[in-house]
Scaffold this active site. Structure first.
Site, PDB file in Angstrom:
ATOM      1  N   ALA A  70     -13.884 -49.338  50.993  1.00  0.00           N
ATOM      2  CA  ALA A  70     -14.683 -50.474  51.444  1.00  0.00           C
ATOM      3  C   ALA A  70     -14.308 -51.653  50.561  1.00  0.00           C
ATOM      4  CB  ALA A  70     -16.165 -50.145  51.298  1.00  0.00           C
ATOM      5  N   GLY A 113     -13.806 -45.604  51.622  1.00  0.00           N
ATOM      6  CA  GLY A 113     -13.908 -45.881  53.053  1.00  0.00           C
ATOM      7  C   GLY A 113     -12.578 -45.696  53.778  1.00  0.00           C
ATOM      8  N   GLU A 116     -12.443 -42.123  54.490  1.00  0.00           N
ATOM      9  CA  GLU A 116     -13.428 -41.880  55.546  1.00  0.00           C
ATOM     10  C   GLU A 116     -12.892 -42.337  56.901  1.00  0.00           C
ATOM     11  OE1 GLU A 116     -16.449 -43.936  53.203  1.00  0.00           O
ATOM     12  OE2 GLU A 116     -17.706 -42.146  53.369  1.00  0.00           O
ATOM     13  N   GLU A 136     -16.056 -43.324  44.993  1.00  0.00           N
ATOM     14  CA  GLU A 136     -17.318 -44.075  44.933  1.00  0.00           C
ATOM     15  C   GLU A 136     -18.150 -43.732  43.709  1.00  0.00           C
ATOM     16  OE1 GLU A 136     -16.134 -42.539  47.607  1.00  0.00           O
ATOM     17  OE2 GLU A 136     -16.310 -43.838  49.366  1.00  0.00           O
TER      18      GLU A 136
HETATM   19  N1  CAA Z   1     -12.062 -53.706  47.572  1.00  0.00           N
HETATM   20  C1  CAA Z   1     -11.636 -54.956  47.312  1.00  0.00           C
HETATM   21  N2  CAA Z   1     -10.472 -55.243  46.709  1.00  0.00           N
HETATM   22  C2  CAA Z   1      -9.680 -54.203  46.371  1.00  0.00           C
HETATM   23  C3  CAA Z   1     -10.054 -52.872  46.612  1.00  0.00           C
HETATM   24  C4  CAA Z   1     -11.304 -52.637  47.246  1.00  0.00           C
HETATM   25  N3  CAA Z   1     -11.733 -51.399  47.539  1.00  0.00           N
HETATM   26  N4  CAA Z   1      -9.073 -52.059  46.161  1.00  0.00           N
HETATM   27  C5  CAA Z   1      -8.114 -52.856  45.648  1.00  0.00           C
HETATM   28  N5  CAA Z   1      -8.482 -54.150  45.776  1.00  0.00           N
HETATM   29  C6  CAA Z   1      -7.722 -55.329  45.332  1.00  0.00           C
HETATM   30  C7  CAA Z   1      -7.734 -55.458  43.837  1.00  0.00           C
HETATM   31  O1  CAA Z   1      -8.919 -56.061  43.405  1.00  0.00           O
HETATM   32  C8  CAA Z   1      -6.515 -56.292  43.605  1.00  0.00           C
HETATM   33  O2  CAA Z   1      -6.827 -57.647  43.878  1.00  0.00           O
HETATM   34  P1  CAA Z   1      -6.338 -58.814  42.848  1.00  0.00           P
HETATM   35  O3  CAA Z   1      -4.831 -58.707  42.883  1.00  0.00           O
HETATM   36  O4  CAA Z   1      -6.874 -60.035  43.488  1.00  0.00           O
HETATM   37  O5  CAA Z   1      -6.920 -58.454  41.525  1.00  0.00           O
HETATM   38  C9  CAA Z   1      -5.535 -55.829  44.685  1.00  0.00           C
HETATM   39  O6  CAA Z   1      -6.346 -55.164  45.679  1.00  0.00           O
HETATM   40  C10 CAA Z   1      -4.507 -54.834  44.188  1.00  0.00           C
HETATM   41  O7  CAA Z   1      -5.201 -53.772  43.525  1.00  0.00           O
HETATM   42  P2  CAA Z   1      -4.893 -53.325  42.011  1.00  0.00           P
HETATM   43  O8  CAA Z   1      -4.333 -54.454  41.241  1.00  0.00           O
HETATM   44  O9  CAA Z   1      -6.117 -52.654  41.470  1.00  0.00           O
HETATM   45  O10 CAA Z   1      -3.737 -52.244  42.283  1.00  0.00           O
HETATM   46  P3  CAA Z   1      -3.405 -50.957  41.370  1.00  0.00           P
HETATM   47  O11 CAA Z   1      -2.134 -50.409  41.971  1.00  0.00           O
HETATM   48  O12 CAA Z   1      -3.465 -51.284  39.933  1.00  0.00           O
HETATM   49  O13 CAA Z   1      -4.604 -49.916  41.673  1.00  0.00           O
HETATM   50  C11 CAA Z   1      -6.162 -48.682  43.078  1.00  0.00           C
HETATM   51  C12 CAA Z   1      -4.802 -49.401  42.963  1.00  0.00           C
HETATM   52  C13 CAA Z   1      -6.192 -47.455  42.164  1.00  0.00           C
HETATM   53  C14 CAA Z   1      -6.353 -48.264  44.520  1.00  0.00           C
HETATM   54  C15 CAA Z   1      -7.289 -49.643  42.629  1.00  0.00           C
HETATM   55  O14 CAA Z   1      -7.125 -50.868  43.338  1.00  0.00           O
HETATM   56  C16 CAA Z   1      -8.671 -49.149  42.906  1.00  0.00           C
HETATM   57  O15 CAA Z   1      -9.172 -48.311  42.198  1.00  0.00           O
HETATM   58  N6  CAA Z   1      -9.334 -49.667  43.987  1.00  0.00           N
HETATM   59  C17 CAA Z   1     -10.686 -49.347  44.322  1.00  0.00           C
HETATM   60  C18 CAA Z   1     -10.787 -47.990  44.956  1.00  0.00           C
HETATM   61  C19 CAA Z   1     -12.232 -47.659  45.237  1.00  0.00           C
HETATM   62  O16 CAA Z   1     -13.057 -47.529  44.354  1.00  0.00           O
HETATM   63  N7  CAA Z   1     -12.583 -47.499  46.535  1.00  0.00           N
HETATM   64  C20 CAA Z   1     -13.911 -47.134  46.947  1.00  0.00           C
HETATM   65  C21 CAA Z   1     -14.639 -48.345  47.393  1.00  0.00           C
HETATM   66  S1  CAA Z   1     -16.342 -48.001  47.738  1.00  0.00           S
HETATM   67  C22 CAA Z   1     -16.387 -47.361  49.285  1.00  0.00           C
HETATM   68  O17 CAA Z   1     -15.389 -47.152  49.931  1.00  0.00           O
HETATM   69  C23 CAA Z   1     -17.775 -47.129  49.855  1.00  0.00           C
HETATM   70  C24 CAA Z   1     -17.825 -46.372  51.150  1.00  0.00           C
HETATM   71  O18 CAA Z   1     -17.572 -45.181  51.215  1.00  0.00           O
HETATM   72  C25 CAA Z   1     -18.235 -47.039  52.407  1.00  0.00           C
END
Ligand code: CAA
Length: 262
Positions: A70, A113, A116, A136
């Site tokens: 998400a 998400g 999912e 999450e």
């Molecule tokens: N939402 C918004 N922005 C996101 C994102 C997310 N879920 N995942 C990555 N991005 C963005 C980052 O903020 C970054 O933006 P900036 O360049 O502007 O800083 C860009 O995408 C590239 O990401 P990274 O620099 O972090 O890339 P990385 O290769 O170092 O890491 C990653 C990749 C491990 C996937 C890391 O981005 C990460 O951990 N992302 C979040 C994953 C996460 O926690 N997802 C669960 C979300 S909650 C959910 O999904 C709820 C539900 O069930 C409905």
């Protein structure tokens, strides 16, 4: 025409007769699923549902990410009432009730998400560099778009608990072992393999495909006797279709069937 429509967060391409390829396209956020993206995806599915010629869909992301979850920035702005009234819920329901075959071609991050969403697909094909996880818990929350329920059904209790409680992702190889995906490919072949499957399905009798999909999905949340009863009803219903006559006649006459969807 779908291909010319003006979407911001995804592209839609008619690949061959009856098959659409939908590519999530928010590279700046690793395809994080914001409301706009989910809204556009549900609009595509509405359109695909109503277009008789569409027989199967392939959903993919980029080589780096299917989707990284998400959109965390968007989610951060919602309080409890905001989450309760979240319009995204309707988009998820739209994806859930899509009646045509949906194949996910997954490369790279498939998290939260995004995982999912992939689990909403009927068939999952993964590149060997794909990574599936429900992170999450690291944010102090839990999966909210079916993750706990669909993972449990796909991979069983122990692996579902491991992924959801630890937040640690699993590899494509592990995903194959536990049944989350049905095939692993070279990353550059994932979409091609998914399209080949979709094209094959697109040649089958659409009513049979639709009822078979529904029977399998119903079986996931029914006891065996309820599932078997549904299967028998669907099987009986198909006896009244032109395509059943055509399929059987073609077999006997040693020719390819030409299905009409009737
Ligand atoms: N939402 C918004 N922005 C996101 C994102 C997310 N879920 N995942 C990555 N991005 C963005 C980052 O903020 C970054 O933006 P900036 O360049 O502007 O800083 C860009 O995408 C590239 O990401 P990274 O620099 O972090 O890339 P990385 O290769 O170092 O890491 C990653 C990749 C491990 C996937 C890391 O981005 C990460 O951990 N992302 C979040 C994953 C996460 O926690 N997802 C669960 C979300 S909650 C959910 O999904 C709820 C539900 O069930 C409905």
């Amino acid at each position: 025409h779908m291909t010319t429509e003006n979407f911001h967060t995804l592209t839609v391409e008619t690949v061959s007769a009856g098959v659409w390829l939908v590519r999530l396209n928010r590279p700046q956020a690793l395809n994080a699923l914001n409301t706009e993206l989910l809204g556009e995806l549900s609009a595509v599915l509405d359109h695909a549902e109503m277009t008789e010629d569409v027989r199967a869909l392939v959903l993919t992301g980029s080589t780096r990410a299917f989707a990284a979850g998400a959109d965390i920035n968007e989610m951060a702005a919602l309080d409890m009432v905001g989450i309760l009234n979240d319009p995204r819920q309707q988009h998820w329901q739209r994806i859930t009730r899509f009646s045509k075959p949906l194949i996910a071609a997954v490369n790279g991050f498939c998290l939260g998400g995004g995982c999912e969403l992939a689990m909403h697909a009927d068939i999952l094909i993964a590149g060997h560099d794909a990574e599936f996880g429900q992170p999450e818990i690291n944010l102090g929350i839990m999966p909210g778009a079916g993750g706990t329920q669909r993972l449990l059904r796909a991979v069983g209790k122990s692996m579902a608990m491991q992924m959801v409680l630890s937040g640690q992702p699993i590899s494509a190889q592990q995903a194959l072992q536990c049944g989350l995906v049905s095939e692993i490919t070279q990353p550059e072949m994932t979409v091609e393999r998914a399209l080949a499957l979709a094209c094959r399905i697109a040649t089958k009798a659409p009513l049979a495909v639709r009822l078979a999909k529904e029977a399998i999905l119903r079986g996931m949340d029914a006891d065996l006797s309820t599932g078997l009863r549904y299967e028998r009803q669907a099987f009986t219903l198909l006896a009244a279709t032109d395509d059943r006559n055509e399929g059987i006649a073609a077999f006997r006459e040693k020719r390819q069937p030409g299905f009409s969807g009737r």
